[in-house]
Design a protein around this motif. Structure first.
Motif, PDB file in Angstrom:
ATOM      1  N   ALA A   1     -19.648 -61.584  -3.075  1.00  0.00           N
ATOM      2  CA  ALA A   1     -18.387 -60.836  -3.090  1.00  0.00           C
ATOM      3  C   ALA A   1     -18.528 -59.588  -3.969  1.00  0.00           C
ATOM      4  O   ALA A   1     -18.015 -59.550  -5.085  1.00  0.00           O
ATOM      5  N   PRO A   2     -19.217 -58.559  -3.477  1.00  0.00           N
ATOM      6  CA  PRO A   2     -19.437 -57.356  -4.287  1.00  0.00           C
ATOM      7  C   PRO A   2     -18.147 -56.738  -4.829  1.00  0.00           C
ATOM      8  O   PRO A   2     -18.140 -56.180  -5.925  1.00  0.00           O
ATOM      9  N   GLU A   3     -17.075 -56.837  -4.063  1.00  0.00           N
ATOM     10  CA  GLU A   3     -15.813 -56.213  -4.462  1.00  0.00           C
ATOM     11  C   GLU A   3     -15.258 -56.766  -5.771  1.00  0.00           C
ATOM     12  O   GLU A   3     -14.482 -56.105  -6.458  1.00  0.00           O
ATOM     13  N   ASN A   4     -15.674 -57.971  -6.168  1.00  0.00           N
ATOM     14  CA  ASN A   4     -15.197 -58.567  -7.417  1.00  0.00           C
ATOM     15  C   ASN A   4     -15.958 -58.062  -8.642  1.00  0.00           C
ATOM     16  O   ASN A   4     -15.525 -58.264  -9.768  1.00  0.00           O
ATOM     17  N   MET A   5     -17.125 -57.440  -8.415  1.00  0.00           N
ATOM     18  CA  MET A   5     -17.955 -56.883  -9.481  1.00  0.00           C
ATOM     19  C   MET A   5     -18.238 -57.898 -10.582  1.00  0.00           C
ATOM     20  O   MET A   5     -18.234 -57.590 -11.764  1.00  0.00           O
ATOM     21  N   ASP A   6     -18.501 -59.134 -10.163  1.00  0.00           N
ATOM     22  CA  ASP A   6     -18.875 -60.227 -11.055  1.00  0.00           C
ATOM     23  C   ASP A   6     -20.396 -60.316 -11.007  1.00  0.00           C
ATOM     24  O   ASP A   6     -20.961 -60.706  -9.996  1.00  0.00           O
ATOM     25  N   ILE A   7     -21.071 -59.962 -12.091  1.00  0.00           N
ATOM     26  CA  ILE A   7     -22.522 -59.782 -12.025  1.00  0.00           C
ATOM     27  C   ILE A   7     -23.344 -61.003 -12.421  1.00  0.00           C
ATOM     28  O   ILE A   7     -24.186 -61.444 -11.649  1.00  0.00           O
ATOM     29  N   PRO A   8     -23.180 -61.589 -13.591  1.00  0.00           N
ATOM     30  CA  PRO A   8     -24.109 -62.673 -13.948  1.00  0.00           C
ATOM     31  C   PRO A   8     -23.694 -64.024 -13.364  1.00  0.00           C
ATOM     32  O   PRO A   8     -22.724 -64.639 -13.808  1.00  0.00           O
ATOM     33  N   HIS A   9     -24.411 -64.459 -12.339  1.00  0.00           N
ATOM     34  CA  HIS A   9     -24.159 -65.755 -11.704  1.00  0.00           C
ATOM     35  C   HIS A   9     -25.320 -66.104 -10.776  1.00  0.00           C
ATOM     36  O   HIS A   9     -26.295 -65.358 -10.707  1.00  0.00           O
ATOM     37  N   ASN A  10     -25.197 -67.199 -10.052  1.00  0.00           N
ATOM     38  CA  ASN A  10     -26.258 -67.670  -9.159  1.00  0.00           C
ATOM     39  C   ASN A  10     -25.901 -67.531  -7.681  1.00  0.00           C
ATOM     40  O   ASN A  10     -26.318 -68.352  -6.877  1.00  0.00           O
ATOM     41  N   ARG A  11     -25.189 -66.483  -7.299  1.00  0.00           N
ATOM     42  CA  ARG A  11     -24.770 -66.327  -5.911  1.00  0.00           C
ATOM     43  C   ARG A  11     -25.399 -65.090  -5.245  1.00  0.00           C
ATOM     44  O   ARG A  11     -24.730 -64.327  -4.562  1.00  0.00           O
TER      45      ARG A  11
END
Length: 185
Positions: free
Chosen positions: A95-105
């Motif tokens: 989900a690029p639109e959420n701009m959530d960077i550090p994770h395993n997805r």
């Protein structure tokens, strides 16, 4: 409609044992951004973080080269890319639109080091979150660079390789490929 492309070339290949390469295509069409990335010869069976990097002030980003290896350890790590490429901005994850960077997805390469990624992103949501983070909703894709990151956990990295992001160490954040995004239409 606006179209952009990046030819992605290897980075750190002489140290990681693979020469990752590929292409990234971006199409802005009305209210959506379609992102397609195809990568070859990445480290096999490895999760690969991928993002575009840039400068919030709109300065054009450039790709890192061996000249950025400021500590002379033979690796260009995430921190060393910042002087020419800027900061991590938008992830190419689930989900690029959420701009959530550090994770395993993020995508995982297959046994041959291949992966492909395609995502259709709601542009208004991405632009709103981009504006919150960087002060402007203009993505300025033609002033950005794309990085592909990630090497296997068993690759011996010297302690000088920086890149810890939360719980994720330099194996996750080490750049393996980079490309300048250019407008092509």
């Amino acid at each position: 409609m606006a179209k952009y492309k990046a030819n992605i070339v290897s980075l750190n290949a002489n140290k990681i044992g693979t020469s990752a390469h590929g292409t990234a295509n971006f199409t802005e069409d009305d209210d959506q951004l379609t992102i397609t990335i195809e990568m070859f010869d990445t480290p096999a069976n490895t999760q690969h973080w991928e993002h575009f990097h840039g400068f919030p002030n709109g300065k054009a980003a450039d790709i890192a080269t061996s000249a950025q290896d400021t500590n002379h350890d033979g690796f260009i790590d995430l921190m060393e890319t910042e002087s020419v490429s800027g900061t991590t901005m938008v992830p190419f994850d689930d989900a690029p639109e959420n701009m959530d960077i550090p994770h395993n997805r993020y995508p995982v390469s297959d046994a041959n080091g291949y992966f492909t990624y395609t995502k259709v992103v709601p542009l208004a949501t991405l632009e709103a979150n981009f504006e919150k983070a960087f002060g402007s909703k203009d993505l300025q894709l033609d002033k950005r660079v794309i990085y592909i990151h990630g090497v296997p956990k068993d690759l011996n990295l010297p302690v000088t390789v920086a890149g810890m992001v939360g719980e994720f160490d330099a194996h996750v954040t080490l750049p393996i490929a980079v490309g300048k995004i250019e407008r092509i239409d």
